[in-house]
Design a protein around this motif. Structure first.
Motif, mmCIF file in Angstrom:
data_model
loop_
_atom_site.group_PDB
_atom_site.id
_atom_site.type_symbol
_atom_site.label_atom_id
_atom_site.label_comp_id
_atom_site.label_asym_id
_atom_site.label_seq_id
_atom_site.Cartn_x
_atom_site.Cartn_y
_atom_site.Cartn_z
ATOM 1 N N THR A 22 -78.800 85.434 100.892
ATOM 2 C CA THR A 22 -78.670 85.002 102.192
ATOM 3 C C THR A 22 -79.774 85.707 103.080
ATOM 4 N N PHE A 23 -80.160 86.986 102.941
ATOM 5 C CA PHE A 23 -81.070 87.647 103.689
ATOM 6 C C PHE A 23 -82.386 87.050 103.497
ATOM 7 N N LEU A 26 -82.796 83.640 105.316
ATOM 8 C CA LEU A 26 -82.944 83.977 106.698
ATOM 9 C C LEU A 26 -84.173 84.461 107.089
ATOM 10 N N TRP A 27 -84.771 85.484 106.395
ATOM 11 C CA TRP A 27 -85.931 86.332 106.702
ATOM 12 C C TRP A 27 -86.956 85.029 106.481
ATOM 13 N N ALA A 30 -86.858 82.872 109.428
ATOM 14 C CA ALA A 30 -87.188 83.696 110.450
ATOM 15 C C ALA A 30 -88.705 83.858 110.643
#
Length: 147
Positions: A22-23, A26-27, A30
């Protein structure tokens, strides 16, 4: 022996990998948004198939720029930090392991129970909304007459 031993390797694997992936997603998003909002699409030609118009898109990645390198560098740094916190940090790993063990203890309702409970909640909301509508109309008419 691995270069960086994973803290409590066999415990909490599902939650750790889910959090890490998930991170990463998201990264990456981003990083993409940091580099540039949406790429420039160029419409090159149009194909006609049995009355359907299908535009063809030509997209080419811009030449490597400092903005791209900085975005990718920050994204890579954040992904490495996510890996550290999900797999090597004792406090975070213990939290994720405890989270998974507690989630395994939860008694999950069946689909039939979810539908029944949702129906009760929806009916209660409708009744409450109608009651508040009637009260609002009543107060409105009272205040119209008084003022």
């Amino acid at each position: 022996m691995p270069l960086l031993p994973i803290y409590k390797k066999k415990q909490g694997q599902v939650v750790r990998w889910t959090a890490f992936l998930t991170f990463v997603a998201l990264w990456l998003f981003a990083t993409y948004r940091c580099f540039g909002s949406f790429p420039e699409w160029e419409w090159t030609s149009t194909v006609y198939m049995e009355g359907i118009v299908i535009p063809l898109i030509d997209y080419s990645l811009p030449v490597v720029t400092p903005k791209l390198l900085v975005s990718l560098g920050i994204g890579l740094l954040l992904i490495i930090m996510s890996a550290y916190f999900c797999f090597l940090s004792q406090r975070t790993s213990d939290f994720l392991i405890d989270t998974e063990s507690e989630m395994r203890k939860v008694s999950w309702p069946t689909m039939k129970e979810v539908v029944k409970s949702s129906t009760v909640v929806i009916i209660a909301i409708i009744i409450l909304a109608l009651y508040l509508f009637v009260v609002d109309i009543g107060f409105d008419s009272i205040f119209q007459r008084v003022f």
